[in-house]
Design a protein around this motif. Structure first.
Motif: not given
Length: 445
Positions: A133-140
């Protein structure tokens, strides 16, 4: 779950898959072979053959590998608020009868979500699986494709590497930030459906029941005996479905009405406010629709009684996740949509207005119940209006506030940094104060 075949064919495919290490070995082997002829060193030829043959042997080994793998992806959650993380779970199953060799996984993700994740799996036994597994993140905000997953086959020496892609992909929806709002007493107009379409249908009480004459086939348990005695003929109660409150959230998307850029712009604040208010009203039992200045409505059909609040909230958040600026110059299309059906509570989030647009917004109040407007001081988002701005600008803003209040709106002047829950709480206090004020103008009818 998609499948990928681990049995690539064609020796040319294997040569194209040679890594930098493999190509270097071949170059070194060819150089050693040439030097052996130039200098008459037979042992050097043996070294050259060994160096050049090792990558070719590795390519043949990878090409002869016979196994099949299946890959899948799972998102937690599918909708992630802007600025928060989501986790992507990958699973690789070996569905062949032979163990796999060294596997390298790479998932394709947009650059705004972070770098491409890469994983190395040693050996997967027959009918076995591995999970990473891995993590993703976005401010948009937005909808971002994930995948397809790429599987790299590699020999133990790293001489040859072949890539195979799975066919499936998923979509991560980054929705606006939703702020929990306090419950306040701002109810719109209640409307029901059934035998009677009158708005005077009472909500409770035996004396307020609206009867009609008896029709063949009516259930005798619905007979209203007081009305029967009064009119001298058999009367029955009308069938009324449970009443539902209706609400409309109006979002101003005009590019000319907002200032700033990126997550700190007035438009992003307005989108977050619309998401917070819309989800709050759905949780409170309102039949809620999203309306923009372009006339776009979500859901498209206002008869969404069959949808659960969570499903309706999902539709609303998905629409706001991809909301963009419009090139419109007014609120005419929204006014037309509200004229065709604008009963209930109206909550508007609007940017900078001129006199004509403010007058159009005031007219929107005519066909609605209670009405609340977040009037954004967009200049505060661009830093053009510090405290104590120009007098002429203040006079124009005050005139717009006065016009909207006289039309019956509960007006909430909004500046950069204001909290949506605090403003919503003030809407309740201001509405109650306006309701109890003597000689109040623009009272709800």
């Amino acid at each position: 779950m998609a499948q990928a075949d681990g049995n690539p064919t064609g020796f040319r495919t294997g040569l194209r898959g040679l890594t930098t290490r493999g190509r270097s070995f071949i170059a070194a082997g060819c150089t050693a072979a040439v030097c052996s002829f130039l200098f008459g060193q037979g042992a050097l030829l043996q070294v050259g053959v060994l160096l050049a043959g090792l990558p070719l042997l590795a390519a043949a080994l990878v090409l002869r590998t016979r196994y099949r793998v299946a890959g899948g992806r799972r998102l937690t959650p599918h909708r992630a608020p802007a600025g928060s993380e989501a986790r992507v779970h990958l699973r690789v199953d070996n569905i062949s009868r032979v163990p796999t060799g060294l596997l390298m996984l790479e998932d394709k993700v947009p650059y705004v979500l972070g770098p491409r994740p890469r994983f190395v799996l040693d050996r997967v036994e027959p009918r076995g699986f591995r999970e990473v597994s891995y993590r993703v993140r976005s401010d948009l905000r937005g909808r971002y494709p994930l995948g397809p997953l790429q599987l790299r086959l590699c020999d133990p020496f790293g001489m040859c590497e072949l890539t195979r892609s799975f066919s499936t992909s998923d979509t991560l929806t980054v929705v606006p930030q939703v702020h929990p709002l306090p419950p306040i007493k701002l109810t719109g107009e209640w409307a029901g459906y059934g035998d009677s379409h009158s708005r005077a249908v009472a909500l409770a009480g035996d004396d307020d029941t609206v009867p009609r004459e008896y029709r063949y086939g009516d259930d005798l348990r619905r007979v209203h005996w007081k009305s029967t005695a009064k009119y001298g003929e058999l009367m029955v109660r009308r069938e009324e479905q449970p009443l539902r409150a209706r609400a409309t959230v109006l979002l101003d998307t005009r590019e000319t009405g907002h200032r700033g850029s990126g997550p700190a712009s007035s438009f992003e604040w307005a989108v977050s406010c619309a998401a917070s208010v819309g989800q709050h009203l759905l949780e409170r039992g309102y039949q809620t629709r999203l309306l923009t200045d372009t006339g776009l409505q979500v859901p498209e059909s206002r008869n969404s009684g069959g949808s659960s609040p969570s499903e309706s909230a999902g539709l609303l958040l998905d629409a706001l996740a991809v909301a963009e600026h419009s090139s419109g110059g007014g609120l005419g299309r929204a006014e037309e949509a509200l004229r065709l059906g604008g009963e209930g509570l109206l909550v508007a989030i609007v940017g900078e207005l001129d006199e004509e647009q403010a007058a159009g917004l005031a007219r929107l109040r005519r066909n609605t119940g209670a009405a609340v407007v977040f009037l954004l001081d967009t200049a505060s988002w661009s830093g053009l209006r510090p405290l104590g701005g120009p007098a002429e600008t203040d006079e124009r803003t005050q005139a717009q506030l006065r016009m909207l209040r006289e039309a019956g709106w509960t007006v909430l002047p909004t500046r950069a940094g204001d909290s949506v829950p605090d403003l919503w709480r003030r809407a309740d206090a201001r509405a109650q104060a306006a309701a109890t004020a003597p000689g109040r103008k623009g009272a709800d009818k």
